[in-house]
Design an enzyme around this catalytic site. Sequence first.
Site, short mmCIF file in Angstrom:
data_model
loop_
_atom_site.label_atom_id
_atom_site.label_comp_id
_atom_site.label_asym_id
_atom_site.label_seq_id
_atom_site.Cartn_x
_atom_site.Cartn_y
_atom_site.Cartn_z
N HIS A 124 47.91 88.25 19.85
CA HIS A 124 48.19 87.60 18.56
C HIS A 124 47.06 87.99 17.61
O HIS A 124 45.89 87.70 17.87
CB HIS A 124 48.27 86.07 18.73
N GLU B 10 43.03 80.57 27.21
CA GLU B 10 42.94 79.99 25.86
C GLU B 10 41.49 79.53 25.66
O GLU B 10 41.02 78.64 26.35
CB GLU B 10 43.89 78.80 25.71
N GLU C 25 43.94 85.81 16.36
CA GLU C 25 43.11 85.09 17.33
C GLU C 25 41.84 85.91 17.56
O GLU C 25 41.80 86.80 18.42
CB GLU C 25 43.91 84.85 18.61
N HIS D 165 43.15 84.50 24.51
CA HIS D 165 43.77 83.93 23.30
C HIS D 165 42.89 82.81 22.76
O HIS D 165 41.98 82.34 23.44
CB HIS D 165 45.14 83.33 23.63
ZN LIG Z 1 47.71 83.72 21.40
#
Ligand SMILES: [Zn+2]
Length: 205
Positions: A33, A191, A36, A127
Amino acid sequence: MSKYLILLHNTGFLEIVPKESADTAIIISTAIHGNETAPIEICDEVISEVLTQKLELKYPTLFILGNPRAMNIAKRFVDYNLNRLFVGTHKRIEPCYETKRASEIESVVEDFYQRHDLSKKWHYDLHTAIKPSQIEKFAISPYSPTNIESNEQLNMMESLGAEAILFSKSESTTFSYHTKSLYGAHSFTVELGKVHPIWNENPSE
Ligand SMILES: [Zn+2]
């Protein structure tokens, strides 16, 4: 003389291979993404430290910047969420930038794990969360029939700061599921916390 063989395959694919033999092949992916940014900064630092020999890299490692076009426009994606297009899913939807990129990533990964067909394969897909979460840092272990992870990997997630590990109960189309299901890699979606603009000196804002 450099201790490493360094290969830049294409935009966003940097492979660093120590000249000594190893038993583990590692993929570290960021910016699947594009907005990020914290993981991009972490990788940038790691790569700089390896190249200036402050840090020693022991295993062949492929660093991936997943979605460079989305990075340039500071967006999560251009046309389609890239992390829904792996395991060949990109072939089944209308062609767009992200379908092309998913296909490129899949072929570079295939080539990397073929050339480094070592006893252990790791893949950490880094992420940052979009919304604030009660648990800021956590890892997702993609589905596998056994869904068992080694202590080595659980310790690794802990040292990355993950406060929890979620074990996914179903197949998916994410990048970490791709490498786990096709190559038997120890793969995690990690994350690392909330999104901040790149190079933000004051991340509490
Ligand atoms: Zn992401």
